[in-house]
Design an enzyme around this catalytic site. Sequence first.
Site, PDB file in Angstrom:
ATOM      1  N   LYS A 272       0.820  -1.219   0.000  1.00  0.00           N
ATOM      2  CA  LYS A 272       0.000   0.000   0.000  1.00  0.00           C
ATOM      3  C   LYS A 272       0.852   1.266   0.000  1.00  0.00           C
ATOM      4  O   LYS A 272       0.625   2.182  -0.805  1.00  0.00           O
ATOM      5  CB  LYS A 272      -0.943  -0.022   1.207  1.00  0.00           C
ATOM      6  CG  LYS A 272      -1.765   1.237   1.396  1.00  0.00           C
ATOM      7  CD  LYS A 272      -2.910   1.023   2.359  1.00  0.00           C
ATOM      8  CE  LYS A 272      -2.473   0.336   3.636  1.00  0.00           C
ATOM      9  NZ  LYS A 272      -1.516   1.113   4.422  1.00  0.00           N
TER      10      LYS A 272
ATOM     11  N   THR B 179       4.036   1.501  -0.809  1.00  0.00           N
ATOM     12  CA  THR B 179       4.783   1.497  -2.064  1.00  0.00           C
ATOM     13  C   THR B 179       3.934   2.059  -3.199  1.00  0.00           C
ATOM     14  O   THR B 179       4.399   2.875  -4.009  1.00  0.00           O
ATOM     15  CB  THR B 179       5.244   0.065  -2.405  1.00  0.00           C
ATOM     16  OG1 THR B 179       6.086  -0.419  -1.355  1.00  0.00           O
ATOM     17  CG2 THR B 179       5.996   0.026  -3.718  1.00  0.00           C
TER      18      THR B 179
ATOM     19  N   ARG C 186       2.096   8.671   7.034  1.00  0.00           N
ATOM     20  CA  ARG C 186       2.396   8.564   8.463  1.00  0.00           C
ATOM     21  C   ARG C 186       3.886   8.296   8.669  1.00  0.00           C
ATOM     22  O   ARG C 186       4.586   7.848   7.761  1.00  0.00           O
ATOM     23  CB  ARG C 186       1.615   7.402   9.087  1.00  0.00           C
ATOM     24  CG  ARG C 186       0.108   7.589   9.082  1.00  0.00           C
ATOM     25  CD  ARG C 186      -0.593   6.344   9.583  1.00  0.00           C
ATOM     26  NE  ARG C 186      -0.319   5.201   8.730  1.00  0.00           N
ATOM     27  CZ  ARG C 186      -0.450   3.937   9.093  1.00  0.00           C
ATOM     28  NH1 ARG C 186      -0.837   3.626  10.322  1.00  0.00           N
ATOM     29  NH2 ARG C 186      -0.194   2.963   8.247  1.00  0.00           N
TER      30      ARG C 186
ATOM     31  N   LYS D 124       7.702  -6.007  10.478  1.00  0.00           N
ATOM     32  CA  LYS D 124       7.586  -5.333   9.201  1.00  0.00           C
ATOM     33  C   LYS D 124       8.906  -4.837   8.626  1.00  0.00           C
ATOM     34  O   LYS D 124       9.053  -4.699   7.421  1.00  0.00           O
ATOM     35  CB  LYS D 124       6.644  -4.126   9.337  1.00  0.00           C
ATOM     36  CG  LYS D 124       5.184  -4.495   9.454  1.00  0.00           C
ATOM     37  CD  LYS D 124       4.313  -3.268   9.609  1.00  0.00           C
ATOM     38  CE  LYS D 124       4.328  -2.441   8.341  1.00  0.00           C
ATOM     39  NZ  LYS D 124       3.406  -1.277   8.432  1.00  0.00           N
TER      40      LYS D 124
ATOM     41  N   ALA E 218      -3.597   1.623  12.658  1.00  0.00           N
ATOM     42  CA  ALA E 218      -5.016   1.566  12.302  1.00  0.00           C
ATOM     43  C   ALA E 218      -5.741   0.412  12.977  1.00  0.00           C
ATOM     44  O   ALA E 218      -6.964   0.420  13.042  1.00  0.00           O
ATOM     45  CB  ALA E 218      -5.187   1.472  10.798  1.00  0.00           C
TER      46      ALA E 218
ATOM     47  N   PHE F 141      -3.346  -0.355   7.237  1.00  0.00           N
ATOM     48  CA  PHE F 141      -3.933  -1.688   7.103  1.00  0.00           C
ATOM     49  C   PHE F 141      -5.045  -1.704   6.045  1.00  0.00           C
ATOM     50  O   PHE F 141      -5.033  -0.913   5.107  1.00  0.00           O
ATOM     51  CB  PHE F 141      -4.406  -2.214   8.449  1.00  0.00           C
ATOM     52  CG  PHE F 141      -3.275  -2.484   9.411  1.00  0.00           C
ATOM     53  CD1 PHE F 141      -2.222  -3.319   9.061  1.00  0.00           C
ATOM     54  CD2 PHE F 141      -3.232  -1.877  10.659  1.00  0.00           C
ATOM     55  CE1 PHE F 141      -1.165  -3.570   9.932  1.00  0.00           C
ATOM     56  CE2 PHE F 141      -2.180  -2.120  11.533  1.00  0.00           C
ATOM     57  CZ  PHE F 141      -1.146  -2.968  11.170  1.00  0.00           C
TER      58      PHE F 141
ATOM     59  N   PHE G 252       3.517  -8.523  -9.115  1.00  0.00           N
ATOM     60  CA  PHE G 252       4.637  -9.392  -8.749  1.00  0.00           C
ATOM     61  C   PHE G 252       5.080 -10.136 -10.018  1.00  0.00           C
ATOM     62  O   PHE G 252       4.268 -10.376 -10.919  1.00  0.00           O
ATOM     63  CB  PHE G 252       4.215 -10.396  -7.678  1.00  0.00           C
ATOM     64  CG  PHE G 252       4.264  -9.850  -6.272  1.00  0.00           C
ATOM     65  CD1 PHE G 252       5.254 -10.246  -5.385  1.00  0.00           C
ATOM     66  CD2 PHE G 252       3.320  -8.920  -5.840  1.00  0.00           C
ATOM     67  CE1 PHE G 252       5.299  -9.743  -4.097  1.00  0.00           C
ATOM     68  CE2 PHE G 252       3.358  -8.419  -4.551  1.00  0.00           C
ATOM     69  CZ  PHE G 252       4.360  -8.828  -3.678  1.00  0.00           C
TER      70      PHE G 252
ATOM     71  N   TRP H 143       7.026  -0.750  -7.842  1.00  0.00           N
ATOM     72  CA  TRP H 143       8.111  -1.349  -7.054  1.00  0.00           C
ATOM     73  C   TRP H 143       9.331  -1.572  -7.935  1.00  0.00           C
ATOM     74  O   TRP H 143      10.461  -1.289  -7.530  1.00  0.00           O
ATOM     75  CB  TRP H 143       7.636  -2.669  -6.436  1.00  0.00           C
ATOM     76  CG  TRP H 143       8.656  -3.320  -5.560  1.00  0.00           C
ATOM     77  CD1 TRP H 143       8.909  -3.058  -4.243  1.00  0.00           C
ATOM     78  CD2 TRP H 143       9.578  -4.354  -5.946  1.00  0.00           C
ATOM     79  NE1 TRP H 143       9.930  -3.856  -3.782  1.00  0.00           N
ATOM     80  CE2 TRP H 143      10.357  -4.663  -4.797  1.00  0.00           C
ATOM     81  CE3 TRP H 143       9.825  -5.051  -7.135  1.00  0.00           C
ATOM     82  CZ2 TRP H 143      11.355  -5.633  -4.815  1.00  0.00           C
ATOM     83  CZ3 TRP H 143      10.810  -6.015  -7.153  1.00  0.00           C
ATOM     84  CH2 TRP H 143      11.570  -6.296  -5.996  1.00  0.00           C
TER      85      TRP H 143
END
Length: 556
Positions: A71, A73, A94, A105, A273, A301, A381, A409
């Site tokens: 998200k 990214t 954030r 993470k 969140a 999230f 991906f 990405w």
Amino acid sequence: MKTDIQIAREANMVHIKEVAAKLNISEDDLELYGKHKAKLTDELWDKVKDNQDGKLVLVTAINPTPAGEGKTTTTVGLGQAMGQLGKKAIIALREPSLGPCMGIKGGAAGGGYAQVVPMEDINLHFTGDIHAVSIANNLLSAMIDNHLQQGNTCGLDPRQITWKRVVDMNDRALRQIVVGLGGRTQGVPREDGFMISVASEVMAILCLAKDLEDLKKRLGDIIIGYTYDGKPVTARDIKAEGAMTVLLKDALKPNIVQTLENTPCLMHGGPFANIAHGCNSVRATNTALKLADIVITEAGFGADLGAEKFLDIKCRKAGLKPDAIVLVATVRALKYNGGIKKDMLSEENVEAVERGFVNLEAHIDNLHKFGVPVVVTLNEFPTDTDAEVAFVKEKCEALGCEFAVSRVWAEGGKGGIELAEKVVATLENKPSNFQFIYDDEASIQDKINAVAKEIYGAEGVNILPAAMKQIKRLEELGLDRLPICIAKTQYSLSDNPKLLGRPKGFEISVREVKVSAGAGFIVIITGNVMTMPGLPKRPAAEQIDINDEGQVIGLF
């Protein structure tokens, strides 16, 4: 493929003054933290506050899975792509918490060629905002215990103190503690506990405060506990709000940094969140809207948590109206929701994508209830196949959503141009008819039911006796008309992390209800969600180190 930190270290960063200049921000309106970070002065707001607002785009996602969604990214890459299209755009994010960075993470500033930099600084101590939140929170804790020790003139019942200490780290051993042991001079013995800093009401207040005056008022409104006869005691009652405001005066100013492609990013505030309201600061978002034509922000999230709280809490409190929502998913995550194990996600399986699509469909349905147009993007991906992508595209368009594949990405802004074009077209051609899921005047129970049934898909809500008693107290105190902030697992639409896809026939169990009077919302704690996470068996901290050249290694 290079790691995120390797890519970030090779970035061609420009001086933050050059980044700010793109937004017509002068050097006088920056408080520099070295070459690549700065805070925006209070005076800047006075200069731009009468500017017309830009368009507001929210980026959210399906429920997170071990397969990854990307998200942040996507948010960063979309901002970079807008720059490549010649749009005047700002990203508003954030700040990462050290707890997850050292836990599961790793870093939280995007990934691959869609990152915010300086990555190491952002993921570690940044400009010290979260530390300021921690110390302001713990100053209040210290003053509470000192008040008990020095005579307790407010009549505060030690058994009904609701305020907890915080630390910006995952430390399960601190969830339940006893303080004041060791004799009369050491304080009044009582039960206490720690939360992670980003779950603190102080963090929520920092992110919702409009200015220094509003910050001080909100801090004073914090309810720290209750007297023996059940009356609330506030931070103002023990004269703590002034010193807390002093500790937060610099933290209230938004931070400006840049992406790998030098796109401006306001990064400020960091509530989770799943246990808090999951949005960056109102000050950063409002400032960004005055500085740019398009503002791209995110909420933490999945859309059942972050987006719902962004829309029902932040937008309500700040008078914001989102113009479009980008909903992020991956083929891998859909297959995981379709029952495929993590080690089998690289194999083509359109049937599993179809089974798991129900999770994405639920979030699309939910976001449409808010009246905001939705653009769905698949974060690509290498193992995605044409058949899998084609299935998702067809289903999303049938549900009335624009659709684009995101390759940010691997390709940075160039890989997000298709998505950016779809977002721009949506902003230009599809009006937003934004509305809330519940009304301010609804009861606490009706608000819980509205979110549980309309957003989570629950059949009902089971409010445990202790929580019902807490609701009655809030009704008696006249605090029941505030919006609600539901603390719930991020891994499922339900409050059971094992129920994937789009579960049916379940109930949401509410075990605790407490008010964050300063922030201006009621916290509803469901299931087994914890406000202090723990470290995993092999925390990311085991891999983080510093080499002989003084460079940080192992930070994702």
